[in-house]
Design a protein around this motif. Structure first.
Motif, PDB file in Angstrom:
ATOM      1  N   GLN A  17     -21.189 119.341  50.273  1.00 62.35           N
ATOM      2  CA  GLN A  17     -21.197 119.786  51.654  1.00 62.35           C
ATOM      3  C   GLN A  17     -22.391 120.701  51.908  1.00 62.35           C
ATOM      4  O   GLN A  17     -23.115 120.541  52.890  1.00 62.35           O
ATOM      5  CB  GLN A  17     -19.899 120.553  51.924  1.00 62.35           C
ATOM      6  N   CYS A  18     -22.593 121.628  50.969  1.00 66.22           N
ATOM      7  CA  CYS A  18     -23.712 122.558  51.069  1.00 66.22           C
ATOM      8  C   CYS A  18     -25.033 121.793  51.039  1.00 66.22           C
ATOM      9  O   CYS A  18     -25.903 121.975  51.883  1.00 66.22           O
ATOM     10  CB  CYS A  18     -23.641 123.559  49.915  1.00 66.22           C
ATOM     11  N   PHE A  19     -25.157 120.874  50.077  1.00 71.63           N
ATOM     12  CA  PHE A  19     -26.391 120.117  49.931  1.00 71.63           C
ATOM     13  C   PHE A  19     -26.664 119.245  51.157  1.00 71.63           C
ATOM     14  O   PHE A  19     -27.772 119.243  51.686  1.00 71.63           O
ATOM     15  CB  PHE A  19     -26.350 119.239  48.677  1.00 71.63           C
ATOM     16  N   ASN A  20     -25.657 118.506  51.608  1.00 74.91           N
ATOM     17  CA  ASN A  20     -25.862 117.579  52.724  1.00 74.91           C
ATOM     18  C   ASN A  20     -26.330 118.299  53.987  1.00 74.91           C
ATOM     19  O   ASN A  20     -27.175 117.775  54.714  1.00 74.91           O
ATOM     20  CB  ASN A  20     -24.590 116.783  53.019  1.00 74.91           C
ATOM     21  N   SER A  21     -25.798 119.489  54.221  1.00 76.97           N
ATOM     22  CA  SER A  21     -26.233 120.159  55.444  1.00 76.97           C
ATOM     23  C   SER A  21     -27.658 120.687  55.279  1.00 76.97           C
ATOM     24  O   SER A  21     -28.456 120.591  56.207  1.00 76.97           O
ATOM     25  CB  SER A  21     -25.234 121.227  55.897  1.00 76.97           C
ATOM     26  N   TRP A  22     -28.005 121.182  54.082  1.00 74.55           N
ATOM     27  CA  TRP A  22     -29.398 121.596  53.845  1.00 74.55           C
ATOM     28  C   TRP A  22     -30.332 120.389  53.970  1.00 74.55           C
ATOM     29  O   TRP A  22     -31.393 120.467  54.590  1.00 74.55           O
ATOM     30  CB  TRP A  22     -29.549 122.218  52.449  1.00 74.55           C
ATOM     31  N   PHE A  23     -29.929 119.272  53.392  1.00 74.50           N
ATOM     32  CA  PHE A  23     -30.771 118.076  53.366  1.00 74.50           C
ATOM     33  C   PHE A  23     -31.090 117.591  54.784  1.00 74.50           C
ATOM     34  O   PHE A  23     -32.244 117.312  55.103  1.00 74.50           O
ATOM     35  CB  PHE A  23     -30.070 116.972  52.573  1.00 74.50           C
ATOM     36  N   GLY A  30     -38.650 119.200  57.513  1.00 70.06           N
ATOM     37  CA  GLY A  30     -39.929 119.761  57.090  1.00 70.06           C
ATOM     38  C   GLY A  30     -39.852 121.179  56.545  1.00 70.06           C
ATOM     39  O   GLY A  30     -40.872 121.766  56.213  1.00 70.06           O
ATOM     40  N   ASP A  31     -38.668 121.770  56.482  1.00 69.28           N
ATOM     41  CA  ASP A  31     -38.513 123.093  55.888  1.00 69.28           C
ATOM     42  C   ASP A  31     -38.660 122.964  54.370  1.00 69.28           C
ATOM     43  O   ASP A  31     -37.882 122.266  53.733  1.00 69.28           O
ATOM     44  CB  ASP A  31     -37.128 123.648  56.255  1.00 69.28           C
ATOM     45  N   ARG A  32     -39.665 123.649  53.812  1.00 70.72           N
ATOM     46  CA  ARG A  32     -39.960 123.475  52.393  1.00 70.72           C
ATOM     47  C   ARG A  32     -39.172 124.410  51.485  1.00 70.72           C
ATOM     48  O   ARG A  32     -39.320 124.363  50.266  1.00 70.72           O
ATOM     49  CB  ARG A  32     -41.459 123.678  52.130  1.00 70.72           C
ATOM     50  N   SER A  33     -38.367 125.295  52.067  1.00 70.46           N
ATOM     51  CA  SER A  33     -37.618 126.213  51.198  1.00 70.46           C
ATOM     52  C   SER A  33     -36.512 125.450  50.466  1.00 70.46           C
ATOM     53  O   SER A  33     -35.963 124.481  50.983  1.00 70.46           O
ATOM     54  CB  SER A  33     -37.015 127.344  52.030  1.00 70.46           C
ATOM     55  N   GLY A  34     -36.211 125.885  49.265  1.00 69.85           N
ATOM     56  CA  GLY A  34     -35.235 125.192  48.431  1.00 69.85           C
ATOM     57  C   GLY A  34     -33.826 125.260  49.005  1.00 69.85           C
ATOM     58  O   GLY A  34     -33.568 125.989  49.960  1.00 69.85           O
ATOM     59  N   ASP A  35     -32.915 124.498  48.426  1.00 68.79           N
ATOM     60  CA  ASP A  35     -31.558 124.507  48.965  1.00 68.79           C
ATOM     61  C   ASP A  35     -30.821 125.768  48.535  1.00 68.79           C
ATOM     62  O   ASP A  35     -31.099 126.353  47.496  1.00 68.79           O
ATOM     63  CB  ASP A  35     -30.794 123.227  48.555  1.00 68.79           C
ATOM     64  N   PRO A  36     -29.901 126.222  49.372  1.00 67.90           N
ATOM     65  CA  PRO A  36     -29.205 127.486  49.105  1.00 67.90           C
ATOM     66  C   PRO A  36     -27.938 127.280  48.267  1.00 67.90           C
ATOM     67  O   PRO A  36     -27.077 128.140  48.241  1.00 67.90           O
ATOM     68  CB  PRO A  36     -28.839 127.956  50.519  1.00 67.90           C
TER      69      PRO A  36
END
Lengths: 74, 174
Positions: A17-23, A30-36
């Motif tokens: 869930q966390c990954f999919n929303s960041w992705f 285009g946001d280059r910051s890593g996933d939280p």
């Protein structure tokens, strides 16, 4: 979707869930910051690695066709 | 050894297709995939996202094939490496089975790219190499696997469309 380790399915859902929303909200825009999701991922990984060992799944040393060969992982 | 390749066109933009591809399982078209786990995930220096995943699958091979292969293993594990390049708009995905490798190997490679002339459309190219090892009738088995995979390739695309339509409904209901 289940995890290979039954006990890990809940941790996997939380991570997914966390990954999919960041992705979709950050990475593809285009946001280059890593996933939280690092902390959630670590917890989930500990569980999965244990399950893989218990089930004796040979996850290492497999040759892939495609990008790995022409671009070795660092 | 059999090589099969396909090309599909999907009438959704690349971003929509990629979002669906990342959360492709579970879907009703691939009931054989019973588990998906992320083993490793990282961004490289070029900003591409690498994901290594482990898929737990039930192949559901016909009894005759199980007899020829001499195995009752129906659970097979597949390792998958995908790379998403948001700049170039390209997703590449390679997979291979990591169990039953002494009997058969199925290597697959998928590439999702926007249509060069129409950004509203995505093209999927898919190729698979099937090798059955060390058993007589291997060309029969390779042919049979190739036919099964041809059917599955189409199903993979149907699955992506299903996910897209379903998540649109999901968003709409929010």
């Amino acid at each position: 979707m289940n995890s290979v380790g039954e006990a890990c399915t809940e941790l996997k859902r939380e991570y997914d869930q966390c990954f999919n929303s960041w992705f979709s909200e950050k990475f593809l825009k285009g946001d280059r910051s890593g996933d939280p999701c690092t902390e959630t991922f670590k917890k989930y990984q500990r569980c999965v690695q244990k399950a893989i060992k218990e089930k004796d799944i040979p996850i290492d040393g497999v040759e892939f066709m495609g990008p790995i060969k022409d671009k070795p992982e660092s | 050894l059999r090589v099969i390749s396909y090309c599909f066109v999907c009438s959704y933009p690349w971003e929509t297709v990629i979002k669906a591809a990342m959360r492709k399982y579970p879907n009703p078209m691939n009931p054989n995939v019973v588990g998906v786990d992320v083993l490793d995930r990282s961004l490289d220096a070029e900003g591409r996202l690498h994901s290594h995943r482990l898929l737990s699958t039930e192949w559901g091979l016909p009894a005759i094939v199980r007899a020829i292969l001499g195995t009752n293993h129906t659970q097979t594990y597949v390792k998958e490496h995908s790379i998403v390049d948001p700049e170039e708009k390209k997703m590449e995905l390679c997979s291979t089975n990591i169990t039953l490798t002494n009997l058969i190997s199925v290597d697959e490679r998928l590439v999702y790219r926007p249509h060069p002339d129409n950004p509203e459309v995505t093209i999927l190219t898919q190729e698979a190499i099937i090798t059955v090892k060390g058993v007589s009738l291997s060309s029969y088995l390779e042919g049979m696997m190739a036919r099964r995979m041809s059917a599955n390739a189409r199903k993979g695309w149907d699955a992506i469309e299903w996910i897209i339509q379903n998540s649109e409904r999901e968003y709409a209901s929010l």
